[in-house]
Write an enzyme that holds these catalytic residues in place. Structure first.
Site, PDB file in Angstrom:
ATOM      1  N   GLU A 147      -9.771   6.790   3.453  1.00 44.07           N
ATOM      2  CA  GLU A 147     -10.661   5.839   4.107  1.00 44.07           C
ATOM      3  C   GLU A 147      -9.821   4.654   4.550  1.00 44.07           C
ATOM      4  OE1 GLU A 147      -9.952   5.815   0.980  1.00 44.07           O
ATOM      5  OE2 GLU A 147      -9.545   3.687   0.612  1.00 44.07           O
TER       6      GLU A 147
ATOM      7  N   SER B 244       1.768  -9.809  -1.088  1.00 44.78           N
ATOM      8  CA  SER B 244       1.383  -8.395  -0.940  1.00 44.78           C
ATOM      9  C   SER B 244       1.708  -7.811   0.432  1.00 44.78           C
ATOM     10  CB  SER B 244      -0.103  -8.226  -1.232  1.00 44.78           C
ATOM     11  OG  SER B 244      -0.882  -9.105  -0.435  1.00 44.78           O
TER      12      SER B 244
ATOM     13  N   LYS C 159       0.804  -1.226   0.000  1.00 49.57           N
ATOM     14  CA  LYS C 159       0.000   0.000   0.000  1.00 49.57           C
ATOM     15  C   LYS C 159       0.840   1.280   0.000  1.00 49.57           C
ATOM     16  CE  LYS C 159      -4.416  -1.654   1.250  1.00 49.57           C
ATOM     17  NZ  LYS C 159      -4.248  -3.057   1.709  1.00 49.57           N
TER      18      LYS C 159
HETATM   19  C1  LIG Z   1      -5.183  -4.109   1.407  1.00 46.09           C
HETATM   20  C2  LIG Z   1      -4.445  -5.360   1.137  1.00 46.09           C
HETATM   21  C3  LIG Z   1      -4.815  -6.229   0.085  1.00 46.09           C
HETATM   22  C4  LIG Z   1      -6.029  -6.037  -0.769  1.00 46.09           C
HETATM   23  O1  LIG Z   1      -6.082  -4.880  -1.525  1.00 46.09           O
HETATM   24  P1  LIG Z   1      -5.788  -4.869  -3.084  1.00 46.09           P
HETATM   25  O2  LIG Z   1      -6.148  -3.478  -3.484  1.00 46.09           O
HETATM   26  O3  LIG Z   1      -6.643  -5.900  -3.736  1.00 46.09           O
HETATM   27  O4  LIG Z   1      -4.347  -5.164  -3.263  1.00 46.09           O
HETATM   28  C5  LIG Z   1      -4.031  -7.353  -0.134  1.00 46.09           C
HETATM   29  N1  LIG Z   1      -2.964  -7.632   0.626  1.00 46.09           N
HETATM   30  C6  LIG Z   1      -2.583  -6.833   1.653  1.00 46.09           C
HETATM   31  C7  LIG Z   1      -1.395  -7.213   2.460  1.00 46.09           C
HETATM   32  C8  LIG Z   1      -3.304  -5.677   1.940  1.00 46.09           C
HETATM   33  O5  LIG Z   1      -2.926  -4.888   2.960  1.00 46.09           O
END
Ligand SMILES: *Cc1c(COP(=O)(O)O)cnc(C)c1O
Length: 399
Positions: A115, A380, A93
């Site tokens: 948000e 992610s 993020k």
């Molecule tokens: C917020 C988040 C997601 C999901 O959001 P996307 O916009 O689909 O990437 C996935 N993995 C992590 C670690 C997150 O913090």
């Protein structure tokens, strides 16, 4: 050779029949200005250099593309993990919030708002505001504030004001509504930093651009290791920002297959999952037309996932368009399968993944023995934020 479509929206943000700008008239000038400034910024070498500098020295890019040897052996394929979990604040993020905060500063705005649901995007926005010396307000549903008290503390520690949203379902959906209201009222001083490839144009485009650094790096890294592009990309899909970030730079490579993994939650039935590609129907939510989990009268459905980041009723419009074109496929993984993958990756590789990312790992495990040769998974985020939830699920008390 015919190259597949690169998936560029028109000037009002339409990806085929999806996307667009379904907002109050009062917001249109601000969004059009934001779009213009974004186009100017992305072509300005000074802006790109400054952002690259922060991504490198502050956030920790490039992230490694790690060959997961033990996991590879188990699933009989060569598996690489794109380590977004190693970034500052623990997930992808920050790529987007640093970009949007710099864009706000370039536009002369001294205040940013956001948000947040689970708090991850709120923390990443508060972090960017702190490092650039900006005022920051984060809207969060009161139910989420209770569930995510640690992230509320983090945001406040970083200097942000967390505003409690007490109406509606008191979760992410209501927080977005409230942030948009603030944006309309304070548009001269304020930029709204949106957290995924959602909302009205130009947000799906802006967030994709700032997250595409993931795929751009991965393309170079995999060629350095394997002398060719991968066969399959895997990523979890909440709003869709980490998946499009990995996928987008590969869209022109016809041989690269792409699979997005949604939260299957507890199984079939509206309210029990967040699988928009399975249970969603065309609708408008928060400014764009896309697949939405809703009942027959258009009421937004409750959603469920063990991972807060995947728990949202709509999905990025670009991904729906790519699904229609047959370019990206989607599937689901249940809470239990994600929990199992959380545990397996921890023990096999010494990496505790975010529960969101564990969905992508779970899909890999489900495909064991039937995978192509080279796979990249977008890891992610890291799982530190989830250990309490997982322990509780396993019936273990942490004190
Ligand atoms: C917020 C988040 C997601 C999901 O959001 P996307 O916009 O689909 O990437 C996935 N993995 C992590 C670690 C997150 O913090």
């Amino acid at each position: 050779m015919a190259r597949p479509q690169q998936s560029t929206p028109d000037e009002r943000g339409h990806f085929g029949p999806y996307g667009g700008m379904f907002v109050p008239e009062t917001l249109m000038p601000a969004l059009l200005e934001l779009g213009r400034e974004f186009q100017a910024a992305r072509q300005d070498p000074a802006f790109r250099d400054e952002l690259d500098g922060y991504l490198a020295e502050y956030a920790g890019r490039p992230t490694p593309l790690y060959f997961a040897a033990r996991l590879s052996e188990v699933v009989e394929s060569r598996v690489y993990l794109k380590r977004e979990d190693l970034l500052h604040t623990g997930a992808h993020k920050i790529n987007n919030t640093l970009g949007q905060a710099l864009l706000a500063r370039r536009m002369g705005k001294k205040r940013i708002i956001a948000e947040t649901g689970a708090g991850q995007h709120g923390v990443a926005t508060a972090t960017a505001a702190a490092v650039f010396g900006m005022e920051c307000v984060v809207y969060m549903g009161s139910e989420d504030m209770e569930r995510q008290a640690l992230n509320v503390f983090r945001m406040r520690q970083l200097g942000a004001e967390v505003r409690e949203v007490t109406h509606g379902s008191r979760t992410l959906k209501d927080a977005i509504t409230e942030a948009m209201r603030d944006y309309v009222t304070n548009v001269r001083t304020t930029n709204y930093v949106l957290g995924s490839i959602l909302g009205p144009h130009p947000y799906p485009l802006i967030v994709r651009e700032f997250q595409s650094v993931i795929g751009r790096e991965a393309r170079e890294q995999i060629v350095a290791r394997e002398r060719r592009q991968p066969d399959l990309l895997l990523a979890c899909v909440g709003g869709g920002s980490n998946s499009i970030g990995l996928f987008h730079p590969f869209l022109g490579d016809e041989s690269v297959d792409m699979l997005g993994v949604e939260a299957g939650g507890l199984g079939d039935g509206l309210g029990r999952h967040a699988a928009r590609f399975l249970g969603g129907t065309l609708g408008v939510l928060h400014g764009d037309r896309t697949l939405v989990l809703q009942d027959a009268s258009g009421q937004i459905a409750r959603t469920h996932s063990i991972s807060a980041g995947l728990d949202y009723a709509a999905v990025g419009p670009e991904l729906v368009h790519l699904r229609d074109q047959g370019r990206v496929r989607f599937t689901t993984v249940s809470d239990d399968e994600a929990l199992d993958a959380f545990s397996r990756l921890s023990k096999l590789e010494g990496i505790i993944p975010a529960l969101e990312s564990a969905h992508a790992v779970a899909q890999l495990l489900k495909m064991a023995g039937e995978l192509p040769e080279i796979v990249i998974i977008n890891l992610s985020g890291r799982g530190d934020k989830d250990v309490q939830a997982v322990a509780k699920h396993l019936g273990e008390e942490l004190h």
